[in-house]
Design a protein around this motif. Structure first.
Motif, PDB file in Angstrom:
ATOM      1  N   ASN A 183       5.081  -6.049  -3.932  1.00  0.00           N
ATOM      2  CA  ASN A 183       6.474  -5.983  -3.507  1.00  0.00           C
ATOM      3  C   ASN A 183       6.526  -6.204  -1.995  1.00  0.00           C
ATOM      4  N   LEU A 229       8.681   2.406  -2.615  1.00  0.00           N
ATOM      5  CA  LEU A 229       8.034   1.112  -2.839  1.00  0.00           C
ATOM      6  C   LEU A 229       6.517   1.213  -2.800  1.00  0.00           C
ATOM      7  N   ALA A 265       6.132   3.445  -6.830  1.00  0.00           N
ATOM      8  CA  ALA A 265       5.983   2.163  -7.521  1.00  0.00           C
ATOM      9  C   ALA A 265       4.578   2.010  -8.092  1.00  0.00           C
ATOM     10  N   ASP A 317      11.231   4.418   2.043  1.00  0.00           N
ATOM     11  CA  ASP A 317      10.759   3.145   1.474  1.00  0.00           C
ATOM     12  C   ASP A 317       9.271   3.216   1.156  1.00  0.00           C
TER      13      ASP A 317
END
Length: 562
Positions: A195, A270, A274, A266
Motif C-alpha cells: 500500500n 496502513l 493492514a 496511518d
C-alpha cells in the motif's frame, strides 16, 4: 521560514533551546557562592594532584592519578601510558572531571537544562581532546615517522572522497558491497501486500513443517527493515525461518514531501492493522506472534492495546525489542526534545514536508561523538586508515526520512507528554491502555542503549496485565539486537515475571538474575515454540483469491527507495 533556514546549518537543533539551558545554568551558578568556593577548592586540589603526578611520571612512575570513564577508550593504548603523553591525557581527564562538576549539582537548575549544559560541555571538551591533534597523539606521530607522512596523503584522499560523497548525497565508501537483495536482505520471500505506506514480505519456509502460528515483525520506520535480515549468518529472519517459523516482515515506504500528512494513525492502520488482516487471510484461523523493534515496538504496543480494547484476540504473544512504552527516562535522546526544540523541528518539517536523514543522523552522532565522529576523523584522516564497512555499518548509513505530521505527533504525544504510558493516547477518539494487553510478553532491552535505555524499557513491568519474560542483553540499541548465535562476547539475563508477582526494581532484578553466555535469539525462538500450538504444513505464499497475490521477490521495492 527562519527556523527552516537555520535548521540546515544546525542539523535541526534549536539555538533557542540551547540558550534557555545556558541562561538557566548561568543565572543559578551566579547566585551560588558556595558552589564557587567548592569549584575553586576542587581546581586547587586537581592542580596539586596533576603537579604531583607530572613529577612522578617524569621519574618513570606510570600509576595514573585519574581513570577514564568505563566507556572512554581513547587513551587505552600503550603509547598513551608513556611520557609525555601520559601527562597530557591525565591533565585532560582532570580538566574534564572539573567541568562536569561545574555543569552539575547547581541548585535550582532544571534537570533537563542541567543535562543539556553538561552534554554541550562534554562535546566542546571532546573537540579539544589530545587525541584529535597530531602533536599530542602518539599513535599519529608514530605512524607519521614510520610511513614518512603517507598517512596524511591517504587521509587527504579519504577526506576528499567523503566530501564528494556528502555533496552528491552518495552512500559512504564500501556501501556498494551491501546492497539489499544482493549481499544483505537475501532471505527468500515475496511481497504479498503493498500500500502507500508499506510492503508486507512473507518469507519462504525452510523446513518441511512449521509452527502453526506465524510471526509478524514490525520494524521502526526511522530505519530500513533489513537490520533484522542482514547477511545470512546474522539475520534474525533467517534464524527464525530456520527454526520452523512462518515469518512476515513490514518494509516501510521512505516518505517524501507528498507524504507530509501521514500521521501515527496511518502507521497504525496502513501498517500494523493492514498486515494483521493479510496474515489472517494467508494463515487463516491462527493467532499471531507479533514482534516490534524500537519505534515499531511502540506502535505495536499501541496496536495490541487497541485490539485488546476491541476484544480482538488475533495476537498470540507480543515481543518488544528495545522498545519504550514510557518516555520519562528516554536517555540522552531526550536532550533534543523539549517545547522549544519541537517547535523548531516542526517549522523545519513544515517547510520541507519531512525530517531529513542528515538532521536525524546528526543528533544520533552527537550522542556518541567519540565513537562516531572523532575516532573516525582520527583513523580516516590522521592515520589514513579506513575501517572496513560491515553490513551493520552500511545499514546504519541507509537512513530514512520521517513525515512531518507523524514525527510531530510521535514526539509530542509520546516523548513530551507520555500519553501512552499514562493512558491518554487515543485511537478512534478513545484512550488505549497498556494494562488491557493480556497476551504473554517477551521484552528485550540492551545494556548500552542510548536510544531506549534498558531501565526505561523495563517499565513495561509497571503496567503489564500479562506474564512478562524480560531479557537484558549486552550491546547497544542495534548491536545488542543483532546478536546472532556464536557472536563472541555476547551474554544476556532472562527471567519471567508471572502476572501478579511482586515488582522488582531494575537494579534488584539485575542482582537476582544471573547472566548467561550466548545469544538471546535462541531463548526467544524457544519461547515462541513453547507459546505455539504445534506444527503444520507451511502455508502458501500469499492468498491470491483474497487480494494478497505474491508480487515482487523480497526485499521488494520500498527498501531500495532513497
Amino acid at each position: 521560514m527562519l527556523h527552516a533556514a537555520l535548521g540546515r546549518m544546525t542539523y535541526g537543533i534549536s539555538p533557542a533551546a540551547l540558550a534557555l539551558a545556558w541562561t538557566d545554568w548561568t543565572l543559578h551558578l551566579a547566585q551560588s557562592p558556595g558552589k564557587w568556593a567548592r569549584l575553586s577548592e576542587k581546581a586547587l586540589r586537581k592542580a596539586g594532584r596533576f603537579g604531583e603526578y607530572a613529577a612522578r611520571a617524569a621519574g618513570g612512575d606510570t600509576q595514573p592519578c585519574i581513570a577514564p570513564l568505563p566507556q572512554d577508550r581513547r587513551f587505552s593504548g600503550d603509547a598513551w601510558q608513556r611520557w609525555p603523553f601520559n601527562v597530557i591525557h591525565q591533565g585532560f581527564l582532570l580538566n574534564q572531571q572539573w567541568w562536569h562538576n561545574v555543569t552539575t549539582g547547581i541548585g535550582g537548575v532544571s534537570p533537563h537544562h542541567e543535562q543539556v549544559v553538561s552534554f554541550v560541555a562534554r562535546q566542546l571538551l571532546d573537540v579539544v581532546s589530545p587525541v584529535n591533534f597530531v602533536a599530542t597523539n602518539p599513535d599519529v606521530l608514530q605512524a607519521t615517522v614510520e610511513q614518512g607522512g603517507m598517512n596524511f596523503v591517504r587521509g587527504a584522499a579519504h577526506l576528499a572522497d567523503d566530501g564528494w560523497r556528502m555533496l552528491t548525497e552518495r552512500p559512504p565508501a564500501g556501501a556498494d558491497n551491501f546492497i539489499p537483495g544482493r549481499q544483505v536482505a537475501v532471505t527468500p520471500g515475496r511481497v504479498v501486500l503493498r500500500n502507500r505506506l508499506m510492503e508486507l514480505i512473507q518469507y519462504a519456509p525452510a523446513t518441511p513443517d512449521v509452527h502453526a502460528e506465524p510471526v509478524l515483525i514490525v520494524p521502526a520506520w526511522i530505519m530500513k527493515y533489513y537490520i533484522l535480515d542482514l547477511s545470512p549468518q546474522n539475520s534474525l529472519v533467517n534464524h527464525l525461518v530456520g527454526r520452523g517459523h512462518t515469518v512476515f516482515m513490514i518494509s516501510w515506504h521512505n516518505p517524501g514531501e507528498d507524504d507530509r500528512d501521514l500521521g501515527m494513525d496511518d502507521y497504525l492502520r496502513l501498517g500494523v492493522l493492514a498486515a494483521l488482516d493479510a496474515l489472517g487471510a494467508i494463515v487463516p484461523d491462527q493467532r499471531i506472534h507479533a514482534a516490534g523493534y524500537c519505534l515499531g515496538g511502540t506502535l505495536l504496543a499501541i496496536a495490541a492495546a487497541y485490539l485488546a480494547r476491541r476484544r480482538d484476540e488475533r495476537l498470540r504473544s507480543l515481543t518488544l525489542l528495545a522498545a519504550q512504552t514510557d518516555f520519562t527516562e528516554a536517555g540522552e535522546l531526550s536532550l533534543f526534545i523539549d517545547d522549544s526544540e519541537l517547535d523548531y523541528l516542526e517549522d523545519i518539517m513544515w517547510h520541507q514536508g519531512y525530517l531529513q536523514t542528515r538532521q536525524m543522523a546528526g543528533a544520533f552522532q552527537l550522542l556518541r561523538s567519540n565513537d562516531l565522529v572523532w575516532s573516525r576523523i582520527v583513523n580516516d584522516y590522521l592515520l589514513g586508515q579506513r575501517q572496513p564497512l560491515t553490513d551493520l555499518m552500511a545499514w546504519n548509513a541507509d537512513a530514512t526520512r520521517m513525515p512531518y505530521r507523524m514525527h510531530s505527533e510521535y514526539l509530542r504525544r509520546l516523548f513530551l507528554k507520555n500519553d501512552l504510558f499514562e493512558g491518554r493516547y487515543r485511537v478512534d477518539d478513545r484512550p488505549v491502555v497498556l494494562a488491557d494487553i493480556r497476551v504473554p510478553m517477551f521484552v528485550v532491552a540492551t545494556e548500552a542503549d542510548h536510544v531506549a535505555p534498558w531501565k526505561s524499557v523495563y517499565k513495561i513491568n509497571l503496567v503489564a496485565g500479562a506474564d512478562v519474560t524480560f531479557v537484558l542483553t549486552s550491546g547497544g540499541h542495534n548491536a545488542g539486537i543483532v546478536s546472532e548465535p556464536g557472536h563472541r562476547g555476547r551474554r544476556f539475563r532472562i527471567a519471567r515475571r508471572t502476572n501478579g508477582d511482586p515488582y522488582l526494581a531494575p537494579d534488584d532484578w539485575v542482582a537476582a538474575t544471573p547472566a548467561c553466555d550466548g545469544s538471546w535469539w535462541q531463548a526467544w525462538a524457544d519461547w515462541l515454540a513453547v507459546a505455539s500450538s504445534g506444527r503444520t504444513a507451511p502455508p502458501s505464499l500469499g492468498a491470491p483469491g483474497q487480494g494478497y497475490a505474491p508480487l515482487d521477490a523480497a526485499p521488494g521495492r520500498y527498501v531500495l527507495e532513497r
